[in-house]
Design an enzyme around this catalytic site. Structure first.
Site, mmCIF file in Angstrom:
data_model
loop_
_atom_site.group_PDB
_atom_site.id
_atom_site.type_symbol
_atom_site.label_atom_id
_atom_site.label_comp_id
_atom_site.label_asym_id
_atom_site.label_seq_id
_atom_site.Cartn_x
_atom_site.Cartn_y
_atom_site.Cartn_z
ATOM 1 N N CYS A 20 0.669 -1.456 0.380
ATOM 2 C CA CYS A 20 0.072 0.144 -0.318
ATOM 3 C C CYS A 20 1.301 0.980 0.012
ATOM 4 O O CYS A 20 1.649 1.563 1.235
ATOM 5 C CB CYS A 20 -0.854 -0.203 1.254
ATOM 6 S SG CYS A 20 -1.971 1.736 1.161
ATOM 7 N N CYS B 247 0.643 3.156 2.878
ATOM 8 C CA CYS B 247 0.920 3.242 4.228
ATOM 9 C C CYS B 247 2.320 2.996 4.316
ATOM 10 O O CYS B 247 2.947 3.507 5.467
ATOM 11 C CB CYS B 247 1.062 1.262 3.967
ATOM 12 S SG CYS B 247 -1.194 1.542 4.513
#
Length: 519
Positions: A121, A124
């Protein structure tokens, strides 16, 4: 005279080394250039960001004699700076625990602030350095909240148990309760969320001094005034649901300021915008819904995230869409008009309207699926995607207030909405916007994403078409040959029947006799 003698005494140590033959040898250039050999500024404390600390190191390196020394020494100084930065990052990561499957059984012993992430991600990865700073800050201030992170793809069963549906997801786990964080992903906002949720649900205000301290610190907060009552039970239930957004306090009547007038007790008040509003069950309805509507300041600087949050309040949002870089009179005038309406007509509109301004029209254009000219004023109903555009010239706050009253009366027609036609229009608009943005940002990627599927589909269609054509041609040939055979059969039958019918009309052809070698 004493002042001069004192000055002389302060200067004597400076002359002592001169009498001994000059100043001592300066420290090595690498020591001079780094802030560890100097007093550390207050702004570079343990709670500051890694970026500021590394920037301070590089600034000292570039402005010191290291910058003018030999390339070998300068390279050594840069390597030392990089080493310090990497050690600093590793030091921050040490305060964020990597959680595994054992966390499920041990978590109830402490309060945890957990980041559920996915390794692939991008958001993230962007949050990771901020999360490391959060762990360092919480440890340095002695917070009881422990900071951790969990790979939600490796421990999907635990993540699904906590209701993780996207990445990254930030949750504060307190006993059997799990609180979702939905605010901006900045260090200060995350830490404020952790402090608010990890503490007491209802914080008492025992004195006027404490009340004044809270009022200076928080822009919006709620206070219950009175003793035990059904209203207090509702207040506690609402606080347990909405503690993720705002603070809840309780106080006695003699603690609140003298300007607060209460018609009845107990009461729930919200303090914001240098004033207060009292909850009225008959006019405001459910207490939890009222708190959710009133947890925002009356005038805000709007962005996409804030508009999404305002969708839960049920309020209409009056926005001055301006260009903040443009200092012309028209831009500043519309912004000041909205601010004046939010301030002077607060008692009339605060239950139904939220006010603010937005820099630029890009986000508004995506909501309206239209191109708005800047500056302008638009009123949004974020709950059903309706909007109202100006149908008159706004020259003063009174004109804007009259326009708002017409909206409440229903005399101004609403545009947009969530009908089936608008939803189809939204799907087409979003698809078009996505394709255009992909081709603008990366034309090669756009050609690959859309050209490859189109090419495959074209080949498939061509194959199906040619297969049908060849099959039809074979079938046509089969039909033709079959018809030819059927037409030839009667001709052969007629030839066989002609000798039995009598004389022949043409000369007969004698069959050749067998040939033998002896003749």
């Amino acid at each position: 005279m004493r002042r001069g003698s004192a000055h002389a005494q302060r200067r004597r140590p400076a002359r002592s080394w001169e009498s001994r033959g000059g100043p001592p040898a300066p420290p090595p250039p690498c020591v001079q250039s780094f802030p560890s050999a100097r007093p550390r500024p207050a702004s570079l404390s343990g709670s500051s960001s890694l970026g500021r600390r590394c920037l301070f190191l590089l600034r000292g390196l570039c402005s010191s004699p290291v910058a003018s020394m030999a390339p070998r020494r300068r390279g050594a100084g840069l390597r030392l700076c990089a080493t310090v930065f990497l050690l600093d990052m590793a030091f921050c990561k040490g305060f964020v625990e990597d959680l595994d499957e054992s966390f499920k059984d041990n978590r109830k012993d402490d309060i945890w602030l957990v980041d559920f992430y996915a390794p692939w991600c991008g958001h993230c990865k962007k949050l990771e350095p901020i999360w490391n700073e959060v762990g360092l800050e919480m440890k340095s201030i002695g917070s009881p909240v422990k900071v951790g992170k969990m790979d939600a793809t490796s421990y999907s069963s635990i993540a699904s148990e906590f209701g993780v549906r996207g990445y990254p997801t930030i949750k504060l786990l307190k006993g059997d309760l799990a609180y979702n964080y939905r605010g901006p992903r900045t260090k200060d906002d995350i830490i404020e969320f952790a402090h608010r949720v990890s503490g007491a649900l209802i914080r008492p205000l025992p004195s006027q001094q404490m009340f004044e301290h809270v009022q200076k610190r928080h822009r919006v907060f709620f206070v219950y005034i009175g003793g035990e009552s059904p209203l207090k039970e509702k207040y506690i239930d609402a606080a347990s649901e909405l503690i993720v957004y705002t603070y809840f306090f309780s106080a006695s009547e003699d603690v609140v300021p003298e300007y607060v007038i209460l018609k009845e007790m107990p009461a729930v008040l919200v303090f914001k915008d240098e004033t207060y509003f009292v909850y009225d069950e008959y006019e405001d309805g459910d207490l939890s819904s009222w708190i959710n509507r009133e947890r925002f300041q009356n005038y805000l600087t709007m962005d996409g995230f804030l508009l999404y949050e305002l969708g839960d309040t049920g309020k209409l949002v009056a926005i001055a869409v301006i260009d903040e870089k443009n200092t012309s009179n028209e831009h500043t005038r519309l912004k000041s008009i909205i601010q004046e309406v939010a301030r002077d007509y607060r008692d009339q509109f605060h239950r139904d309207f939220q006010f603010g301004h937005m820099d630029g029209n890009d986000y508004i254009n995506t909501l309206l699926m239209d191109e708005l000219k800047v500056p302008t004023v638009v009123v949004l109903n974020t709950s059903n995607q309706q909007y109202f555009l100006l149908d008159r010239l706004i020259g003063s706050a009174e004109d804007m207030a009259h326009f708002i009253r017409d909206i409440l009366d229903g005399t101004v027609p609403a545009q947009g909405g969530d009908s089936i036609l608008q939803r189809l229009k939204r799907i087409i608009f979003d698809a078009k916007s996505t394709i255009v943005s992909i081709f603008k940002s990366s034309p090669l990627m756009g050609c690959f994403l859309f050209g490859l599927p189109l090419g495959v589909i074209s080949i498939m269609c061509y194959g199906i078409y040619t297969a049908d054509t060849d099959g039809g041609y074979i079938e046509e040939r089969y039909e033709v040959s079959r018809s030819e055979i059927e037409s030839q059969e009667p001709v052969e039958d007629s030839k066989e029947q002609e000798p039995s019918g009598g004389a022949t009309l043409g000369p007969t052809v004698q069959e050749p006799k067998d040939w033998s070698p002896g003749i």
